[in-house]
Design a protein around this motif. Structure first.
Motif, PDB file in Angstrom:
ATOM      1  N   VAL A  10      40.338  36.496  35.982  1.00  0.00           N
ATOM      2  CA  VAL A  10      39.658  35.211  35.813  1.00  0.00           C
ATOM      3  C   VAL A  10      40.436  34.333  34.837  1.00  0.00           C
ATOM      4  O   VAL A  10      40.595  33.124  35.065  1.00  0.00           O
ATOM      5  CB  VAL A  10      38.203  35.434  35.331  1.00  0.00           C
ATOM      6  CG1 VAL A  10      37.542  34.126  34.949  1.00  0.00           C
ATOM      7  CG2 VAL A  10      37.397  36.134  36.411  1.00  0.00           C
ATOM      8  N   ASP A  11      40.948  34.923  33.756  1.00  0.00           N
ATOM      9  CA  ASP A  11      41.689  34.166  32.762  1.00  0.00           C
ATOM     10  C   ASP A  11      42.957  33.553  33.359  1.00  0.00           C
ATOM     11  O   ASP A  11      43.272  32.388  33.108  1.00  0.00           O
ATOM     12  CB  ASP A  11      42.044  35.082  31.582  1.00  0.00           C
ATOM     13  CG  ASP A  11      42.633  34.328  30.413  1.00  0.00           C
ATOM     14  OD1 ASP A  11      42.048  33.298  30.006  1.00  0.00           O
ATOM     15  OD2 ASP A  11      43.680  34.767  29.900  1.00  0.00           O
ATOM     16  N   ASN A  12      43.674  34.317  34.159  1.00  0.00           N
ATOM     17  CA  ASN A  12      44.884  33.775  34.786  1.00  0.00           C
ATOM     18  C   ASN A  12      44.553  32.689  35.801  1.00  0.00           C
ATOM     19  O   ASN A  12      45.290  31.704  35.916  1.00  0.00           O
ATOM     20  CB  ASN A  12      45.705  34.891  35.427  1.00  0.00           C
ATOM     21  CG  ASN A  12      46.504  35.661  34.402  1.00  0.00           C
ATOM     22  OD1 ASN A  12      47.088  35.079  33.517  1.00  0.00           O
ATOM     23  ND2 ASN A  12      46.516  36.977  34.518  1.00  0.00           N
ATOM     24  N   ALA A  13      43.471  32.855  36.530  1.00  0.00           N
ATOM     25  CA  ALA A  13      43.051  31.803  37.463  1.00  0.00           C
ATOM     26  C   ALA A  13      42.700  30.528  36.703  1.00  0.00           C
ATOM     27  O   ALA A  13      43.103  29.423  37.094  1.00  0.00           O
ATOM     28  CB  ALA A  13      41.864  32.282  38.292  1.00  0.00           C
ATOM     29  N   LEU A  14      41.982  30.671  35.595  1.00  0.00           N
ATOM     30  CA  LEU A  14      41.619  29.518  34.781  1.00  0.00           C
ATOM     31  C   LEU A  14      42.864  28.839  34.218  1.00  0.00           C
ATOM     32  O   LEU A  14      42.980  27.606  34.261  1.00  0.00           O
ATOM     33  CB  LEU A  14      40.710  29.938  33.626  1.00  0.00           C
ATOM     34  CG  LEU A  14      40.449  28.820  32.630  1.00  0.00           C
ATOM     35  CD1 LEU A  14      39.219  28.047  33.047  1.00  0.00           C
ATOM     36  CD2 LEU A  14      40.320  29.355  31.236  1.00  0.00           C
ATOM     37  N   ASN A  15      43.800  29.630  33.711  1.00  0.00           N
ATOM     38  CA  ASN A  15      45.018  29.045  33.148  1.00  0.00           C
ATOM     39  C   ASN A  15      45.823  28.301  34.209  1.00  0.00           C
ATOM     40  O   ASN A  15      46.374  27.231  33.941  1.00  0.00           O
ATOM     41  CB  ASN A  15      45.883  30.123  32.497  1.00  0.00           C
ATOM     42  CG  ASN A  15      45.299  30.615  31.193  1.00  0.00           C
ATOM     43  OD1 ASN A  15      44.534  29.918  30.552  1.00  0.00           O
ATOM     44  ND2 ASN A  15      45.654  31.822  30.815  1.00  0.00           N
TER      45      ASN A  15
END
Length: 166
Positions: free
Chosen positions: A140-145
Motif C-alpha cells: 500500500v505504501d509503494n502504491a501511495l508513493n
C-alpha cells in the motif's frame, strides 16, 4: 522513478536503526520500575513529535528546500548520537562496584540453553501476523508513493504532502 523506491527504503532503515538504538539505550539506562513508568510517556512523545514534524514539513520545505531536509535529518541524527554517547558515558561512570555480582549472574544465565521461542504457537503466530501486516503495508505504501509522485511533480510539494501524511 527511483525516488519512489529509495526514499521509503532509506526512511525505513533509518527508522528501524534509530528505534533499535533508542529503546536499547533506554533499556540500559532505566531499571524495570522506571521503564514501566516512563516508556509509555516516551512512546507517546514519539507520536507527538511525528505530528508536529509532519505539519511543520511544508513550512520547513518552503524555507530551506527539499534537498536540505536531508541535512536537517542528518543534524538531528548526529545530535541524537552525541546525546546517547553522553548518556552512556554518564551511566558507565556512575555504575556501582556491586555490578560484578550481576555480571556473574548474567553469565550463568547466558550459559543455560534456551528453548526456541518459535516453538511457542502464540509467538509464532504473532511473528507471522506481524510479517504479513508489514508486507501489506509496504504494498500500500509503494502504491501511495507512486500515486503521490504522479500528482505532485514538484519535489517541494511532494515532500510537503508526505511530511503531513506521515
Amino acid at each position: 522513478g527511483w525516488v519512489t523506491f529509495v526514499s521509503p527504503l532509506g526512511f525505513e532503515v533509518i527508522l528501524f536503526l534509530t528505534n533499535v538504538c533508542f529503546w536499547t539505550l533506554a533499556g540500559q539506562l532505566l531499571d524495570v520500575r522506571q521503564a514501566k513508568r516512563l516508556f509509555p510517556l516516551v512512546g507517546a512523545g514519539e507520536w507527538v513529535a511525528m505530528v508536529i514534524g509532519g505539519f511543520a514539513t511544508p513550512t520547513i520545505v518552503a524555507l530551506v528546500g527539499t534537498a536540505n531536509l536531508f541535512l536537517i535529518s542528518a543534524t538531528g541524527l548526529g545530535s541524537a548520537l552525541a546525546i546517547a554517547r553522553v548518556l552512556m558515558r554518564d551511566k558507565a561512570s556512575s555504575s556501582t562496584d556491586g555490578s560484578s555480582e550481576q555480571v556473574a549472574s548474567d553469565e550463568a544465565d547466558a550459559k543455560a540453553p534456551a528453548a526456541s521461542p518459535l516453538k511457542n504457537p502464540y509467538i509464532f503466530f504473532m511473528l507471522v501476523n506481524n510479517a504479513l501486516s508489514m508486507v501489506g503495508f509496504f504494498f500500500v505504501d509503494n502504491a501511495l508513493n507512486g500515486m503521490a509522485e504522479q500528482r505532485y511533480t514538484n519535489a517541494d510539494q511532494l515532500a510537503g504532502f508526505l511530511g503531513q501524511l506521515w
